[in-house]
Design an enzyme around this catalytic site. Structure first.
Site, mmCIF file in Angstrom:
data_model
loop_
_atom_site.group_PDB
_atom_site.id
_atom_site.type_symbol
_atom_site.label_atom_id
_atom_site.label_comp_id
_atom_site.label_asym_id
_atom_site.label_seq_id
_atom_site.Cartn_x
_atom_site.Cartn_y
_atom_site.Cartn_z
ATOM 1 N N CYS A 278 0.823 -1.382 0.019
ATOM 2 C CA CYS A 278 -0.204 -0.011 -0.036
ATOM 3 C C CYS A 278 0.883 1.168 -0.040
ATOM 4 C CB CYS A 278 -1.112 0.040 1.235
ATOM 5 S SG CYS A 278 -2.048 1.408 1.091
ATOM 6 N N CYS B 108 -0.620 4.146 1.970
ATOM 7 C CA CYS B 108 -0.400 4.015 3.548
ATOM 8 C C CYS B 108 0.893 4.121 3.771
ATOM 9 C CB CYS B 108 -0.877 2.484 3.965
ATOM 10 S SG CYS B 108 -2.209 1.761 3.049
ATOM 11 N N ASP B 109 1.790 3.703 3.172
ATOM 12 C CA ASP B 109 3.426 3.637 3.577
ATOM 13 C C ASP B 109 4.304 4.476 2.967
ATOM 14 O OD1 ASP B 109 2.371 1.666 5.303
ATOM 15 O OD2 ASP B 109 2.781 -0.012 4.068
#
Length: 313
Positions: free
Chosen positions: A137, A140-141
């Site tokens: 992701c 997300c990261d």
């Protein structure tokens, strides 16, 4: 006796639904799953380390810790949680019937929040460097300090792969988009965006076959040319999979309307499925946004809709 609301799944969608349903005195019962979809109870958030985009945590919060807080809040307001996986359902009549191992459960309404699981490559080194350089992701990261200013790689050829490469280019010094064919599946506009981006380089006809690194994390990947099988090594500080997700909907096949990739179809703007009294929230029905906060929002919708539906039945 049938439970008023049974929630299947335990990510942000399931727990938000539980909190709302519990506060509405519906005494929800949650089956949080035991390694369902190959992921611990709490869902995909448990596979990520630092969550920096969930409101209320300016310093960021560990994904597993965040799901623990969700769980504590659900329990505090009166949710009963079973660490079991629902293995079979019968939505053909009411009350609905669900089975967990040998247990038979009756429910007046059901909220499905079983999520989706990111596809992995299962290459050598993946387990070692998962969340230490390898992620599924980018949204997300990608902004985490370990990836900033580094050369990064994205695997995939669809719209989401190009989107992830674009997103990572904001933080990386360079992004390699690695695709096993010589053309992308992505839409024309997305392809154009990738090809014209000064920081993105597309590597055609390449497969990633191994991840390598040191104590502190990933440092390089091994590529194999899909045509001549020549191998090469590429130095990168991060590797992102954008090869799709699998929604956890196997047990609902034949009962709920699913789209061509297995996601539960809901009435636009709602969490209603094709069966009255059965609602779906989070990544199990959302293949566009796939964020903890959007999942939580749809969990709230599902609980409010279930409450309203129960009042009329």
């Amino acid at each position: 006796m049938a439970h008023k609301v049974v929630i299947i799944g335990s990510g942000p969608a399931g727990h938000t639904a539980a909190i709302y349903a519990a506060r509405a005195n519906l005494n929800p019962v949650m089956y949080e799953g035991f390694m369902a979809g190959g992921v611990a109870a709490g869902g995909q958030l448990t596979t990520t380390t630092e969550v920096e985009n969930f409101p209320g945590f300016p310093e960021g919060i560990d994904g597993t810790k965040l799901t623990q807080l969700f769980r504590e809040q659900s329990v505090k307001y009166g949710t009963t949680i079973h660490t079991q996986t629902i293995t079979k359902v019968d939505f053909s009549k009411r009350p609905f019937v669900l089975w967990s191992d040998d247990e038979r459960i009756e429910a007046e309404s059901v909220i499905i929040a079983t999520g989706a699981t990111a596809k992995r490559m299962h290459i050598p080194g993946e387990e070692t460097f998962w969340q230490r350089g390898i992620s599924a992701c980018a949204v997300c990261d990608g902004a985490l300090p370990i990836f900033r200013g580094k050369e990064l790689a994205v695997i995939g050829g669809g719209d989401s792969a190009v989107e992830e490469a674009n997103h990572l280019a904001k933080f990386a010094s360079k992004v390699y988009l690695i695709h096993r064919r010589d053309t992308l599946r992505a839409s024309q506009i997305m392809q154009k965006r990738a090809m014209e981006h000064p920081k993105i380089e597309i590597l055609w006809n390449q497969n990633v076959i191994e991840a390598k690194g040191e104590q502190q994390g990933l440092t390089s990947i091994v590529l194999e040319n899909t045509q001549n099988k020549n191998q090469s090594q590429l130095s990168v500080g991060g590797l992102f999979y954008a090869i799709g997700h699998v929604p956890n909907t196997e047990i609902f096949k034949g009962q709920l309307d699913l789209d061509e990739t297995g996601y539960i179809k809901t009435v636009p703007g709602t969490t209603q499925t094709n069966i009255e009294g059965v609602f779906a929230a989070g990544d199990v029905q959302d293949k566009i946004y796939r964020q903890a906060i959007t999942a939580a929002g749809s969990g709230c919708m599902a609980a409010l809709e279930a409450e309203r539906w129960l009042e009329g039945h």
